[in-house]
Each structure stands twice: as C-alpha cells, then as structure tokens.
Design an enzyme around this catalytic site. Structure first.
Site, PDB file in Angstrom:
ATOM      1  N   SER A 168       0.828  -1.208   0.000  1.00  0.00           N
ATOM      2  CA  SER A 168       0.000   0.000   0.000  1.00  0.00           C
ATOM      3  C   SER A 168       0.867   1.265   0.000  1.00  0.00           C
ATOM      4  CB  SER A 168      -0.902   0.012   1.234  1.00  0.00           C
ATOM      5  OG  SER A 168      -1.564  -1.221   1.365  1.00  0.00           O
TER       6      SER A 168
HETATM    7  N1  SAH Z   1      -0.703  -4.465   3.838  1.00  0.00           N
HETATM    8  C1  SAH Z   1       0.068  -5.149   2.818  1.00  0.00           C
HETATM    9  C2  SAH Z   1      -0.486  -4.983   1.423  1.00  0.00           C
HETATM   10  C3  SAH Z   1      -1.890  -5.296   1.251  1.00  0.00           C
HETATM   11  S1  SAH Z   1      -2.300  -5.869  -0.363  1.00  0.00           S
HETATM   12  C4  SAH Z   1       1.499  -4.699   2.809  1.00  0.00           C
HETATM   13  O1  SAH Z   1       1.897  -3.867   3.634  1.00  0.00           O
HETATM   14  O2  SAH Z   1       2.227  -5.217   1.966  1.00  0.00           O
HETATM   15  C5  SAH Z   1      -3.623  -6.920   0.150  1.00  0.00           C
HETATM   16  C6  SAH Z   1      -3.189  -8.297   0.542  1.00  0.00           C
HETATM   17  O3  SAH Z   1      -4.348  -8.967   1.011  1.00  0.00           O
HETATM   18  C7  SAH Z   1      -2.659  -9.141  -0.607  1.00  0.00           C
HETATM   19  O4  SAH Z   1      -1.389  -9.610  -0.301  1.00  0.00           O
HETATM   20  C8  SAH Z   1      -3.670 -10.293  -0.722  1.00  0.00           C
HETATM   21  O5  SAH Z   1      -3.102 -11.535  -1.086  1.00  0.00           O
HETATM   22  C9  SAH Z   1      -4.238 -10.333   0.682  1.00  0.00           C
HETATM   23  N2  SAH Z   1      -5.575 -10.917   0.825  1.00  0.00           N
HETATM   24  C10 SAH Z   1      -6.670 -10.767   0.023  1.00  0.00           C
HETATM   25  N3  SAH Z   1      -7.731 -11.431   0.522  1.00  0.00           N
HETATM   26  C11 SAH Z   1      -7.310 -12.024   1.664  1.00  0.00           C
HETATM   27  C12 SAH Z   1      -7.936 -12.855   2.632  1.00  0.00           C
HETATM   28  N4  SAH Z   1      -9.224 -13.222   2.545  1.00  0.00           N
HETATM   29  N5  SAH Z   1      -7.195 -13.286   3.697  1.00  0.00           N
HETATM   30  C13 SAH Z   1      -5.894 -12.954   3.815  1.00  0.00           C
HETATM   31  N6  SAH Z   1      -5.230 -12.172   2.922  1.00  0.00           N
HETATM   32  C14 SAH Z   1      -5.936 -11.702   1.870  1.00  0.00           C
END
Ligand code: SAH
Length: 222
Positions: free
Chosen positions: A69
C-alpha cells in the site's frame, strides 16, 4: 542511504496530513525497500535508483498481482486504528509485511494473515531480519476456522464489502475495539470505514476514499 529516503518519505507523509508523530517515526525507521522482493533481488547491491523507488508515496507491485500500500495510506489507516504500545492488532491481508512492520515498530503486538503462501514466507523472513516480532499466519483472514480469537484492533488491508466487515466485526473484534477497513463504494473505489465498539455500542464513521486490491476468499493456489 535508505535512511535519507525514508526521512524524506516521512516528511512527505507529514505534509500530506498525517500529524501522528508515532506513525511518522515508524515510517522513518522502516526500510521499505527490504519488503519489496523484486527490487531487493535485482538491486540490493548496485542500482540505488531502483531501490529509491520504494520510498515514493505510491503503491508498489510485490508480485502475485498484489501491491504494497501507498505509505500515506498506511499512515492514515494506522492513525485511524488509534494504537498504543502493547496493544494486539490483527491485519487481514498482510502482503509483504510493511504495514505489520509499521505497527510492530510502534510497539503493537501484531498478527498478520495472508492467503498467498509465498508472501507469508517472504514477509516472515523480512520481519525476522528486522527483529520485529510479528506473527504471520497463512490463511483466509475471515475464515472462522482459523481460530484467531478476538483482537482490540482489526485492520483489513484489502478492498472488502460491508458483509466482510460484518464478518470481521462479529468474529474478530473485541469490545472495546476499533476496526478499520477499505469498503467498496463502486467504481473500483473504496472508502475507509472506522467501526468503534464500546460497551456493546457501535459507532461508525466514513473517512478517505482509497483504492486497494480486493479481498479474496480462500487460500491462493501457489
Ligand atoms: N498491507 C500489505 C499490502 C496489502 S495488499 C502490505 O503492507 O504489503 C492486500 C493483501 O491482502 C494481498 O497480499 C492479498 O493476497 C491479501 N488478501 C486478500 N484477501 C485475503 C484474505 N481473505 N485473507 C488474507 N489475505 C488476503
């Protein structure tokens, strides 16, 4: 070298409106380039300009169609969570681990949940190298069978629906507690929702428009 870049990024985040000194310090102290595998593998030694990209205020691809993000959004979400040292925080969608690192640097006791196994391995490695005690669980963060228990702070870091928020609210948030999540409002955009629970009373407020990658159910097939 990265320290000067992180310092500049922290100043930029401050100018963009984050007045929370603890969040700003954490941004200043976390080497964001180390969380981005493509940059790190290709350029750890030589290409400084490539590494410097990690300190721009924009989301950055981390592979598997996901992004880390935007730092000013990480700062905003962290501020809205109203954390303090020692508080337990759950991040659903911990990706490369940068948001977990910011919370960990602020003294929070952090559990990240991520559905993509290779990001779980990667984030564990980087968080460990930085000496941050953050637990990363491989799973679908909203799956009740994970048995994560309840947390006084829950951050959803992927674009979700109001129903997803209700599931997290019902199964993961303790009372008193605060949940922050980017909720789909149409047009590929989300708005940050802050849910405040205290003594069974629930308050909600809507904050900034934002854009996150979507929340997806189930584990990813590696
Ligand atoms: N906060 C993270 C980036 C978020 S991107 C950072 O600092 O890098 C969103 C992430 O959510 C992605 O890696 C994706 O694989 C994950 N994601 C999506 N749906 C999810 C779920 N149901 N449970 C766990 N992770 C999930």
């Amino acid at each position: 070298m990265w320290k000067a870049w992180a310092e500049r990024l922290a100043e930029q985040v401050k100018v963009l409106g984050c007045g929370d000194p603890d969040v700003i310090s954490a941004i200043r102290e976390i080497p964001r380039h180390r969380f981005i595998e493509v940059l790190r593998e290709g350029a750890e030694e030589g290409d400084r300009r490539a590494l410097e990209q990690a300190y721009g205020d924009f989301p950055f691809p981390i592979g598997f169609g996901q992004t880390v993000s935007q730092p000013s959004m990480v700062a905003r979400m962290t501020h809205l969570l109203s954390v303090r040292s020692g508080i337990r925080v759950l991040e659903v969608g911990s990706g490369c681990g940068y948001q977990c690192a910011v919370l960990g640097r602020m003294g929070c006791v952090v559990t990240g949940v991520e559905r993509i196994g290779r990001l779980v391995d990667w984030s564990r490695r980087v968080l460990g190298e930085l000496g941050l005690s953050v637990e990363v669980v491989h799973g679908d963060g909203l799956d009740p069978s994970l048995g994560l228990g309840r947390f006084p702070r829950v951050l959803i870091s992927a674009a979700c629906s109001k129903e997803d928020v209700e599931r997290a609210f019902g199964g993961l948030l303790s009372d008193p507690g605060i949940l922050v999540a980017p909720v789909d409002v149409g047009g590929g955009m989300q708005r940050v929702l802050v849910v405040n629970l205290e003594g069974g009373e629930r308050g909600e407020r809507w904050e900034d428009l934002c854009r996150f990658v979507p929340l997806v159910g189930g584990l990813a097939k590696d």
